[in-house]
Design an enzyme around this catalytic site. Sequence first.
Site, PDB file in Angstrom:
ATOM      1  N   TYR A  19      14.463  29.474  10.916  1.00 44.95           N
ATOM      2  CA  TYR A  19      14.520  28.973  10.029  1.00 44.95           C
ATOM      3  C   TYR A  19      12.969  27.968   9.248  1.00 44.95           C
ATOM      4  O   TYR A  19      12.618  28.030   8.407  1.00 44.95           O
ATOM      5  CB  TYR A  19      15.875  27.479   9.742  1.00 44.95           C
ATOM      6  N   HIS A  23       9.541  28.880   7.441  1.00 46.80           N
ATOM      7  CA  HIS A  23       9.212  28.629   6.495  1.00 46.80           C
ATOM      8  C   HIS A  23       8.072  27.570   6.498  1.00 46.80           C
ATOM      9  O   HIS A  23       6.966  28.029   5.593  1.00 46.80           O
ATOM     10  CB  HIS A  23      10.249  27.395   5.972  1.00 46.80           C
ATOM     11  N   TYR A  42       6.288  18.777  -1.922  1.00 48.91           N
ATOM     12  CA  TYR A  42       7.993  19.425  -0.591  1.00 48.91           C
ATOM     13  C   TYR A  42       7.983  18.767   0.898  1.00 48.91           C
ATOM     14  O   TYR A  42       6.950  19.848   1.056  1.00 48.91           O
ATOM     15  CB  TYR A  42       8.340  20.691  -1.716  1.00 48.91           C
ATOM     16  N   TRP A  77      13.271  36.508  -1.404  1.00 53.84           N
ATOM     17  CA  TRP A  77      12.898  35.058  -0.834  1.00 53.84           C
ATOM     18  C   TRP A  77      14.573  34.810  -0.425  1.00 53.84           C
ATOM     19  O   TRP A  77      14.742  34.235   1.019  1.00 53.84           O
ATOM     20  CB  TRP A  77      12.647  33.389  -0.644  1.00 53.84           C
ATOM     21  N   TRP A  78      15.626  34.419  -1.110  1.00 56.96           N
ATOM     22  CA  TRP A  78      16.515  34.383  -1.366  1.00 56.96           C
ATOM     23  C   TRP A  78      17.717  35.318  -0.431  1.00 56.96           C
ATOM     24  O   TRP A  78      18.056  35.354   0.331  1.00 56.96           O
ATOM     25  CB  TRP A  78      17.104  33.940  -1.681  1.00 56.96           C
TER      26      TRP A  78
END
Length: 105
Positions: A19, A23, A42, A77-78
């Site tokens: 993960y 990112h 963010y 991306w999802w």
Amino acid sequence: MTVRMGQLMHVYADQYAEYERRHNNLFPEMKRALKEAGAHNYSIFLDKKTGNLFAYLEVDNVEKYNDIANSEACKKWWAYMESIMDTNPDKSPVSFDLHEVFHLD
């Protein structure tokens, strides 16, 4: 006016490193889509004991930001992230919006 947003999500216990790696290599088109949607400041935080993720971001306009879900970059991306975290049938992350109860300027 800047709106602060908080969300909870969940990543699978054996996927923490993946993960983070993904990112750290955010698709350029996804980064561009986030910026164009007015997202800034963010951050995503991981609780390694539970796999819970806390996302914090600031947006200029919530409706404009929410429209990112219709972009090709976001859908790509999802789909990329679907195998490592809890997702909905449309591949979006299962997320829970948090209500801000305190802010110190």
